[in-house]
Structures are given as C-alpha cells and as structure tokens.
Design a protein around this motif. Structure first.
Motif, short mmCIF file in Angstrom:
data_model
loop_
_atom_site.label_atom_id
_atom_site.label_comp_id
_atom_site.label_asym_id
_atom_site.label_seq_id
_atom_site.Cartn_x
_atom_site.Cartn_y
_atom_site.Cartn_z
N PRO A 1 7.51 -9.34 -2.07
CA PRO A 1 7.33 -10.25 -0.93
C PRO A 1 8.62 -10.30 -0.12
N PRO A 2 8.54 -10.40 1.19
CA PRO A 2 7.34 -10.63 2.00
C PRO A 2 6.71 -9.35 2.57
N SER A 3 6.73 -8.27 1.86
CA SER A 3 6.13 -7.03 2.36
C SER A 3 4.67 -7.27 2.74
N PRO A 4 4.21 -6.66 3.84
CA PRO A 4 2.80 -6.78 4.23
C PRO A 4 1.87 -5.90 3.39
N VAL A 5 2.43 -5.08 2.52
CA VAL A 5 1.61 -4.22 1.66
C VAL A 5 1.07 -5.05 0.50
N ARG A 6 -0.25 -4.96 0.29
CA ARG A 6 -0.91 -5.71 -0.78
C ARG A 6 -1.73 -4.74 -1.63
N TRP A 7 -2.10 -5.16 -2.85
CA TRP A 7 -2.91 -4.31 -3.73
C TRP A 7 -3.65 -5.18 -4.73
N ASN A 8 -4.70 -4.63 -5.28
CA ASN A 8 -5.39 -5.34 -6.36
C ASN A 8 -4.91 -4.79 -7.70
N VAL A 9 -5.04 -5.58 -8.75
CA VAL A 9 -4.66 -5.16 -10.09
C VAL A 9 -5.95 -5.10 -10.91
N PRO A 10 -6.54 -3.92 -11.05
CA PRO A 10 -7.81 -3.81 -11.78
C PRO A 10 -7.63 -4.08 -13.26
N SER A 11 -8.70 -4.52 -13.90
CA SER A 11 -8.65 -4.81 -15.34
C SER A 11 -9.01 -3.59 -16.17
N GLY A 12 -9.08 -2.43 -15.54
CA GLY A 12 -9.37 -1.20 -16.26
C GLY A 12 -9.77 -0.10 -15.31
N GLY A 13 -10.23 1.01 -15.87
CA GLY A 13 -10.69 2.12 -15.05
C GLY A 13 -9.57 2.99 -14.54
N PHE A 14 -9.84 3.63 -13.41
CA PHE A 14 -8.93 4.65 -12.87
C PHE A 14 -8.24 4.25 -11.56
N PHE A 15 -8.77 3.23 -10.84
CA PHE A 15 -8.43 3.08 -9.43
C PHE A 15 -7.84 1.71 -9.09
N ALA A 16 -6.99 1.74 -8.06
CA ALA A 16 -6.50 0.51 -7.42
C ALA A 16 -6.51 0.74 -5.92
N VAL A 17 -6.62 -0.33 -5.17
CA VAL A 17 -6.67 -0.25 -3.70
C VAL A 17 -5.43 -0.92 -3.12
N VAL A 18 -4.77 -0.21 -2.21
CA VAL A 18 -3.58 -0.72 -1.52
C VAL A 18 -3.96 -0.99 -0.07
N THR A 19 -3.70 -2.21 0.38
CA THR A 19 -3.99 -2.61 1.76
C THR A 19 -2.69 -2.61 2.55
N VAL A 20 -2.74 -2.01 3.75
CA VAL A 20 -1.54 -1.85 4.58
C VAL A 20 -1.82 -2.40 5.98
N PRO A 21 -0.77 -2.63 6.79
CA PRO A 21 -0.97 -3.27 8.09
C PRO A 21 -1.27 -2.30 9.23
N PHE A 22 -2.02 -1.25 8.95
CA PHE A 22 -2.41 -0.29 9.99
C PHE A 22 -3.59 0.54 9.46
N PRO A 23 -4.34 1.17 10.36
CA PRO A 23 -5.49 1.96 9.93
C PRO A 23 -5.05 3.19 9.12
N VAL A 24 -5.85 3.52 8.13
CA VAL A 24 -5.58 4.66 7.25
C VAL A 24 -6.70 5.67 7.45
N ASP A 25 -6.30 6.92 7.76
CA ASP A 25 -7.31 7.95 8.00
C ASP A 25 -6.84 9.29 7.43
N ASP A 26 -7.65 10.32 7.66
CA ASP A 26 -7.33 11.64 7.12
C ASP A 26 -6.10 12.25 7.78
N ALA A 27 -5.85 11.89 9.02
CA ALA A 27 -4.65 12.41 9.69
C ALA A 27 -3.39 11.87 9.02
N LEU A 28 -3.41 10.59 8.63
CA LEU A 28 -2.26 10.03 7.92
C LEU A 28 -2.12 10.66 6.54
#
Length: 439
Positions: free
Chosen positions: A349-376
C-alpha cells in the motif's frame, strides 16, 4: 501442382472466427512464441514428477485388473486394449470407485461416460441440452474459455452470471433466469467451477453451495459442475464437498478431468450424468446413454491405451487421486502462498495494484489501473520477459478488463520470484506511461 481452392471465412461456421476460439489457441501457444520468457500464463500441471518409466507399470497394473478382477482371458485383454472400445469407456467402474473414495459420491458406473478430455465431456453435455433456438446457457463470469468456445460451435447463447468474491452472485443468477424467461428464452443449465475456478481462483462457500442447489431445484435448472482443481486446496487437507456430493435432487451434471491429477497427455476426462431421460416410447434411461450416442458420432470412443494408463494410476493408489497427488498438492499450495507473499512485497500500500488470494488451485487475478490486452502481453513478453493471461479472454464481450491472470502450477518458486520482478517492472513502466500515481 493445382492451386488450392480459396474459401472465404464468411462461408464457414461463424464460430471459427469467433474470439473465443482464437483465445484457446492463443493461450495454448503463447509460451511457444516467447520461449525465453517466464510463463505465469499456462494452467498446466507441475512437470517435475512426470515419470515415463511409470507408464508401462500403469499399463501392466490395469492389465492385471482386467484379468484378476474382471476375469478377462488374454484375448479379451488384447481386444480391450488394442481394439475400438466401448463408447462409454472401459474406465467407468474405476471412476465410480474414485468418486466414492475421494468425493463421497455413490454413483452407478453406467452413468459415467469417459471422454477425450473434459473438453469433450463439456461439448457432449451442451450438444444434448441445445434442443431449441430459444435455449440459452448461463455461466458464471469470468468463464473458462473452453466452455464459451464449445457453446459457440453449437450456436448455444451464453448469458453471464456475476461471480464476485463469493464465487457466484445468487441474486444475479435468479435475475438472469427471470430476464431470460421474460424474453422468451429457455435457460437449460448454469455452468460453474465451485472450487478454485479458472480463471478467477475463487471458490463457493458451503452455505452458498446449498443455497445454489435449492435455487436450482426451485427454478428447475441443471447445474454443470466442472471440477479440475478441487483436489488442490492451499490450506492442507481441508476440502468442501462438491455440488454433486450435496445434490439431493439430481440437479448436477458433473465434469471430471484426469489432466491435472494423472497425465494431461492422456487426454482423458469424464462426465457423470445420472439424470433420468424418458424416451418417446415411455422407457426411462440415463442421460449418460444419450451422451454416449453423441460421442459415438464425434470421437467413437476414448483411447483404451490412455484409459489404461489412467486406470493403472488409480489402481496403484486405491482409486484415490487425493493420495496419488500429495506431492503435487504440496507444490501448488506452496506456490500459491509464495505468489501471494511475493505480490504483497512488490506492491505494498498504497499501490493501486490489487490481487485476490485463492484458497487453492492454480490461479490468482491481479487488478491494475489500466486496461489489459494482448498488445500489452506482447510487450510484456518481448521487453520484460514474462507471460501472463489477459482476463479479457474470459469475458463474453469486448469491454476492456483491467486485470490479468497469473498461474503458478508449472513453475518453481525461483521462477515465480523472477516472473514477479519482471511483472512489477512492466506495471511500473505502464503506470508511468499512463501517468498513474502509485502513491
């Protein structure tokens, strides 16, 4: 040499040029395009425990099962392993035993259809349910792209249901059902992953699982439960019962996969479809019987050799894949915790980057302050040497999505650290370009 005929893509089925189908190929091939990049994109199982020497042992163990348990003679064994086989598969009895041991679910083995990966299981179920132009499918968003693509091929419209931090928004599910019916549509089923979902990593709590089943019964709705990651909790051995284990009314069609728990290269999955189907002549059979008819015209049968390898591994561990995957579960659990700690160190903190902490599995999602696409993503791979997956691939529209998926299943902790260092550099550079404040 004659010149090949040129066919305009507009003359083919619209799905072949649909973004959902393009996404699956893109996600499968992106790592090959950038072999020097650290890949936090692929949802593949951990490879260090793959053992080529185990394959003949598993085949031999299954062969002995055929002779010792089922009473086959040598001619019967050869025929079972080398010939075209039973459309429903030769693994159904062992799948039933596995479900009893690991999930506490007692099933009729005849309700199991062994498929060419879980993807075929998904396709068969959707093909059977899509009976009328009014039919629509509900799916918790963000949604596994393989489901969306299969629905496209079958002209089966998909209506998104909000997921959120609880895994499913039950009020929105009820609203989507009402909205579809008011429009003259027939909601046939709702697709979801209750455990460590791909791509969100989110799970549905026990109380909401029960409420979901109650809602499905009240609304006369089938639930398609896809469970490739359920054996991999990050907190040790704690696992919630599957929807199928809680299902009192037969509302759940259950999709299983051996890709993550046995061997992805075998391409073996299954569908448990014990719902009753009444024929035009009044006779009652299983939904699995109808799915087998469709399968016979799609893939004929699932490779008996591949089934035998899976069966041998099941038999070697008392039909418990939870026991068979103890080493893998420890790796995935450690990697998920390592990822969460690494994100916290790099984006305090106070970074605008956020993420979830999964309780298992393979994946987590990171949220950022701009659109994310294949070009990025391409810039990330070329300039920073790290791969990840834009979350836009998992939504059924063209709206911009400010998030990316990280997968930690096929990497070491050292690779996670290197990948996160490179991701942090990319995000810092992108925020600087866009004038986003990090304080």
């Amino acid at each position: 040499m004659s010149r090949p005929v040129e066919i305009d893509v507009a003359a083919l089925h619209p799905a072949v040029d649909d973004p959902a189908l393009n996404s699956m190929n893109f996600l499968n091939e992106v790592a090959q395009r950038y072999p020097d990049a650290v890949s936090l994109a692929a949802g593949r199982p951990y490879e260090e425990y793959f053992d080529a020497d185990a394959l003949p042992r598993y085949l031999d163990r299954f062969r002995r099962y055929l002779t010792d348990d089922l009473g086959y003679d040598e001619a019967g064994v050869r025929r079972t392993l080398f010939q075209y086989g039973r459309t429903k598969g030769i693994l159904h009895e062992l799948v039933a035993r596995n479900l009893a041991v690991d999930e506490g679910v007692t099933v009729d083995p005849e309700a199991v259809v062994v498929t060419v990966g879980c993807q075929e299981a998904m396709f068969l179920v959707l093909r059977a349910l899509r009976a009328d132009p009014r039919d629509v499918l509900l799916a918790v968003a963000p949604t596994y792209v393989g489901l969306t693509g299969a629905a496209r091929l079958l002209d089966f419209p998909v209506r998104p249901v909000r997921g959120g931090p609880d895994g499913i928004d039950l009020a929105d599910l009820r609203a989507q059902l009402a909205r579809a019916r008011a429009a003259g549509e027939r909601p046939r089923a709702c697709y979801l992953m209750p455990d460590f979902a791909n791509p969100s990593g989110v799970s549905i709590g026990l109380a909401d699982r029960r409420r979901l089943l109650d809602l499905a019964e009240a609304e006369d709705l089938l639930l398609i439960e896809d469970n490739p990651y359920g054996l991999f909790p990050a907190d040790g051995t704690t696992r919630l019962p599957t929807l199928k284990a809680l299902d009192e009314w037969g509302r759940v069609v259950y999709l299983g996969s051996f890709a993550k728990t046995v061997l992805p290269g075998a391409r073996v999955g299954y569908v448990l479809a014990d719902q009753r189907v009444r024929g035009a002549d009044g006779t009652v059979g299983l939904l699995a019987d109808q799915l087998a008819k469709i399968k016979s015209m799609v893939t004929v049968n699932t490779s008996p050799i591949a089934q035998a390898v899976v069966g041998g591994r099941l038999l070697a561990h008392g039909c418990s894949l939870a026991r068979a995957n103890e080493r893998e579960r420890a790796v995935y659990a450690g990697n998920v915790r390592h990822l969460a700690a690494g994100l916290a160190r790099r984006f305090p903190p106070p970074s605008p980057v956020r993420w979830n902490v999964p309780s298992g599995g393979f994946f987590a999602v990171v949220t950022v302050p701009f659109p994310v696409d294949d070009a990025l993503l391409a810039r990330s791979a070329q300039e920073f040497g790290v791969l990840w997956t834009p979350m836009a691939h998992f939504y059924d529209d063209t709206a911009a999505v400010d998030a990316l998926r990280l997968s930690v299943s096929a990497v070491t902790r050292e690779q996670i650290d290197l990948g996160l260092d490179r991701l942090a550099a990319l995000l810092a550079d992108e925020m600087d370009r866009r004038g986003v404040s990090v304080t």
